[in-house]
Design an enzyme around this catalytic site. Structure first.
Site, PDB file in Angstrom:
ATOM      1  N   LYS A 127     -19.016  29.711  15.785  1.00 38.37           N
ATOM      2  CA  LYS A 127     -19.987  30.401  14.936  1.00 38.37           C
ATOM      3  C   LYS A 127     -21.409  30.279  15.465  1.00 38.37           C
ATOM      4  CE  LYS A 127     -17.354  30.550  10.663  1.00 38.37           C
ATOM      5  NZ  LYS A 127     -16.130  29.801  11.034  1.00 38.37           N
TER       6      LYS A 127
HETATM    7  C1  LIG Z   1     -14.826  30.370  10.976  1.00 40.57           C
HETATM    8  C2  LIG Z   1     -13.764  29.673  11.714  1.00 40.57           C
HETATM    9  C3  LIG Z   1     -12.535  30.306  12.026  1.00 40.57           C
HETATM   10  C4  LIG Z   1     -12.179  31.677  11.522  1.00 40.57           C
HETATM   11  O1  LIG Z   1     -12.884  32.677  12.196  1.00 40.57           O
HETATM   12  P1  LIG Z   1     -12.904  34.179  11.635  1.00 40.57           P
HETATM   13  O2  LIG Z   1     -13.814  34.927  12.525  1.00 40.57           O
HETATM   14  O3  LIG Z   1     -13.447  34.069  10.217  1.00 40.57           O
HETATM   15  O4  LIG Z   1     -11.521  34.683  11.636  1.00 40.57           O
HETATM   16  C5  LIG Z   1     -11.616  29.620  12.801  1.00 40.57           C
HETATM   17  N1  LIG Z   1     -11.867  28.366  13.232  1.00 40.57           N
HETATM   18  C6  LIG Z   1     -13.008  27.721  12.938  1.00 40.57           C
HETATM   19  C7  LIG Z   1     -13.202  26.332  13.432  1.00 40.57           C
HETATM   20  C8  LIG Z   1     -14.012  28.346  12.183  1.00 40.57           C
HETATM   21  O5  LIG Z   1     -15.143  27.690  11.908  1.00 40.57           O
END
Ligand SMILES: *Cc1c(COP(=O)(O)O)cnc(C)c1O
Length: 439
Positions: free
Chosen positions: A107
């Site tokens: 993210k």
């Molecule tokens: C947010 C997140 C996901 C999911 O990602 P999406 O784009 O919402 O499908 C998977 N793994 C981790 C560690 C995350 O923080």
């Protein structure tokens, strides 16, 4: 560059509007009107380009001049300032490590890029942009780090007291500068309600420039397509079909991969890997999309019962030359779901077989790739490792039965002093604070 709403393609917006507003008024999601194909020459010579150069080329193609070259270069330099290495497990399996950023999760790519774009689009405005975010843990850390010291922008992050982990809390409360953490005496839903009410309050919006750092903002999606190209660049060029396996919750990451494919990335297939929150694998199987309340699992960043990017997935597979949306999506994506017991087993197996310590989200990805490759042995598979295992220290150490390494940038947080504004779960209290803070 123009974007449309997935609810109604007549509702269009400029990049600036889409980034600053986040969501169209009709409650759809923004999608680019055009996803242009990159030049074959660029793709053929990808190895000659650095990660920031790749990111620039991809962004420039999508933005179509919406941001001048010099500004876009600067934005990329600030946003894409950590690597995304590919690690080989064996002949068939690779891991794309997306946790080398400040909050140790993928993210960071989205949050940093969004911060830079918002700052760019707020230039020349008299008032600072005030970002309000409610977090139940992970998103807040990436947003805090992403916006830290970004000119012209201040961020208030609301989190529920006692309901986030110690390290998650430290990620929110120890930065200072333009980042203010608000510890709410209530639940995550209270935090979210307080933020929602602030956006609806006429008095507040008359005097303050409020916006959200929503996870479905298009500026978080676009940078996530960069690292699919960066992964392709690092893989052996042997003609085997390339498959990306994406541990998914809201399906932003997978949507970004599909966009990269539309731009010309030679990806053969995508795998949607989920935990017990399996509405998308279920849809791929049955053709019925049945959102429902989420259930808690070990891979809790994927505990999503109604994935917000599903509308974008439908949009991408809708209106292809032939076949129904469902049939088209099934051709492009395979879905697999796993229980927590299987996730623990997969995590331990990766350690045993490859000496690779993966986090619970990546472990779900490993299981899905393993399942897919049973019937597609000739493929080259890449698991997206979405977070560093030390972010889930207790669970991972419990499964492996030993201590694992904690990166310096996470370890130092434990020592830092927490600073947070104490707030009751009341909108009127939050509003008075906002008037003071923003005015
Ligand atoms: C947010 C997140 C996901 C999911 O990602 P999406 O784009 O919402 O499908 C998977 N793994 C981790 C560690 C995350 O923080």
């Amino acid at each position: 560059m123009k974007l449309y709403s997935t609810q109604n393609k007549e509702h269009t917006a400029s990049l600036k509007e889409a980034v600053l507003k986040g969501l169209p008024e009709d409650k759809g999601l923004y999608m680019p009107v055009q996803v242009p194909r990159l030049k074959p020459d660029f793709l053929a010579n990808l190895r000659r380009y650095s990660f920031p150069e790749i990111a620039y080329t991809v962004a420039d193609a999508i933005f179509q001049g919406a941001i001048p070259e010099d500004n876009l270069k600067k934005i990329i330099t600030e946003a894409v300032n950590f690597p995304a290495p590919v690690v080989r497990l064996d002949e068939q399996k690779y891991v794309l490590e997306l946790f080398h950023g400040p909050s140790l999760a993928f993210k960071d790519f989205g949050a940093r890029f969004m911060a830079q774009l918002m700052s760019y689009f707020n230039q020349g405005e008299e008032k600072e942009l005030l970002i309000l975010v409610a977090t139940s843990g992970d998103t807040g850390g990436a947003v805090a780090a992403g916006f830290y010291q970004t000119p012209g922008v201040r961020v208030a992050i609301l989190y529920p007291s006692g309901k986030v982990s110690m390290l998650q809390e430290k990620q929110l409360t120890t930065l200072g500068h333009n980042i203010t953490a608000i510890e709410v005496d209530g639940a995550f839903d209270d935090c979210q309600d307080m933020v929602k009410q602030a956006f609806l309050d006429t008095e507040l919006n008359r005097s303050l420039r409020l916006t959200s750092a929503n996870s479905i903002n298009i500026s978080r999606l676009i940078p996530q397509s960069f690292y699919y190209f960066e992964a392709f660049k690092q893989l052996p060029d042997d003609g085997r079909p390339l498959v990306f396996c994406v541990p998914s919750g809201n399906f932003g990451n997978l949507t970004a991969g599909l966009m990269a494919q539309r731009m010309g990335l030679p990806a053969h297939h995508f795998i949607a890997a989920t935990n017990a929150n399996d509405v998308v694998p279920e849809y791929l199987e049955s053709g019925v999309f049945a959102p429902r309340p989420s259930v808690r699992t070990l891979s809790n960043a994927m505990d999503v019962g109604n994935p917000s990017n599903f509308a974008r997935l439908l949009d991408l597979f809708d209106g292809l030359p032939e076949g129904s949306t469902w049939n088209n999506m099934k051709k492009g994506i395979s879905g697999y779901a796993f229980t927590d017991a299987q996730t623990r087993e997969g995590l331990a197996e990766m350690d045993r077989k490859y000496g690779y310590v993966i986090d619970p989200h990546g472990a779900v990805g490993y299981l899905a790739l393993e399942a897919y490759q049973k019937s597609h042995p000739g493929t080259k598979g890449v698991i997206l490792e979405t977070a560093h295992p030390s972010k889930f220290l207790e669970d991972v150490e419990g499964i492996l039965g030993r201590a694992i390494e904690v990166p310096e940038r996470l370890a130092v947080l434990a020592q830092r002093r927490k600073e947070a504004v104490q707030m009751p779960a009341s909108f009127s209290a939050f509003k008075s604070w906002l008037m003071e803070w923003g005015g």
